[in-house]
Design an enzyme around this catalytic site. Sequence first.
Site, PDB file in Angstrom:
ATOM      1  N   CYS A   1      -2.861 -69.360   2.152  1.00 18.73           N
ATOM      2  CA  CYS A   1      -2.972 -69.152   3.607  1.00 18.73           C
ATOM      3  C   CYS A   1      -2.802 -70.495   4.314  1.00 18.73           C
ATOM      4  O   CYS A   1      -2.131 -70.593   5.339  1.00 18.73           O
ATOM      5  CB  CYS A   1      -4.330 -68.559   3.959  1.00 18.73           C
ATOM      6  SG  CYS A   1      -4.727 -66.990   3.167  1.00 18.73           S
TER       7      CYS A   1
ATOM      8  N   HIS B   1      -0.835 -71.817   7.718  1.00 16.53           N
ATOM      9  CA  HIS B   1      -1.699 -71.879   8.895  1.00 16.53           C
ATOM     10  C   HIS B   1      -2.444 -73.195   9.062  1.00 16.53           C
ATOM     11  O   HIS B   1      -3.166 -73.363  10.049  1.00 16.53           O
ATOM     12  CB  HIS B   1      -2.657 -70.692   8.899  1.00 16.53           C
ATOM     13  CG  HIS B   1      -1.922 -69.396   8.967  1.00 16.53           C
ATOM     14  ND1 HIS B   1      -1.335 -68.932  10.131  1.00 16.53           N
ATOM     15  CD2 HIS B   1      -1.636 -68.474   8.006  1.00 16.53           C
ATOM     16  CE1 HIS B   1      -0.731 -67.777   9.880  1.00 16.53           C
ATOM     17  NE2 HIS B   1      -0.900 -67.480   8.606  1.00 16.53           N
TER      18      HIS B   1
ATOM     19  N   ARG C   1      -3.102 -57.739   8.149  1.00 22.64           N
ATOM     20  CA  ARG C   1      -2.329 -58.985   8.231  1.00 22.64           C
ATOM     21  C   ARG C   1      -2.377 -59.701   6.883  1.00 22.64           C
ATOM     22  O   ARG C   1      -1.368 -60.238   6.433  1.00 22.64           O
ATOM     23  CB  ARG C   1      -2.879 -59.872   9.354  1.00 22.64           C
ATOM     24  CG  ARG C   1      -2.184 -61.198   9.521  1.00 22.64           C
ATOM     25  CD  ARG C   1      -0.754 -61.042  10.019  1.00 22.64           C
ATOM     26  NE  ARG C   1       0.142 -61.272   8.901  1.00 22.64           N
ATOM     27  CZ  ARG C   1       1.420 -60.944   8.841  1.00 22.64           C
ATOM     28  NH1 ARG C   1       2.011 -60.335   9.828  1.00 22.64           N
ATOM     29  NH2 ARG C   1       2.135 -61.203   7.800  1.00 22.64           N
TER      30      ARG C   1
ATOM     31  N   CYS D   1       0.851 -60.796   4.659  1.00 29.26           N
ATOM     32  CA  CYS D   1       1.087 -62.169   4.180  1.00 29.26           C
ATOM     33  C   CYS D   1       1.238 -62.181   2.663  1.00 29.26           C
ATOM     34  O   CYS D   1       2.125 -62.852   2.135  1.00 29.26           O
ATOM     35  CB  CYS D   1      -0.042 -63.094   4.607  1.00 29.26           C
ATOM     36  SG  CYS D   1      -0.040 -63.506   6.359  1.00 29.26           S
TER      37      CYS D   1
END
Length: 168
Positions: free
Chosen positions: A82, A86, A125, A129
């Site tokens: 992640c 991000h 979500r 991803c």
Amino acid sequence: MVNNKTGQVVTTQMRLNSCRVENHLQPLKYGSGSMIALDTYFTSLSNGMPVDIKVQGPGAVKAFEEGKANYFMKRGQLNFSCATCHVAYAGKYLRAQIISPLLGQSAHYPTYRAAWGAVNTFEKRFQGCDKKVGAMPQKLESVNYRNLEYFMSYISNGIKINVPGYRP
């Protein structure tokens, strides 16, 4: 929140289903349109309030640390975490979309995404991803997804809730 008896993260959707069962109603399927609508309405009642997640007690600390580990764990064919997108690439373009930063994401879910043409949840979500990096998505409300959501919500402490959010 973390249930002190079980040491497990309890999500809004789990709490909504628990309330339904206590009131002799059938639980809603996680990720269903009805559940997402109810979750969106319920969460929107907190609009303008700051995210305020406490990490207190052994279950909460364990869930937080597991969520954090999941956030930074590389996975899938692309070997992304992640954080790859991000944190390292926040604010940059990927597939013609600006990557959102970790900070504040949880304060806007459920969110409407133009690419989806619908409102969806944080865990949906996560599944998206995982698919995009070539990893096997987990089931909604899995322990890993709940702990990930808990970690990400804590990081957004102080950010005002604004549901439903919007993303292109």
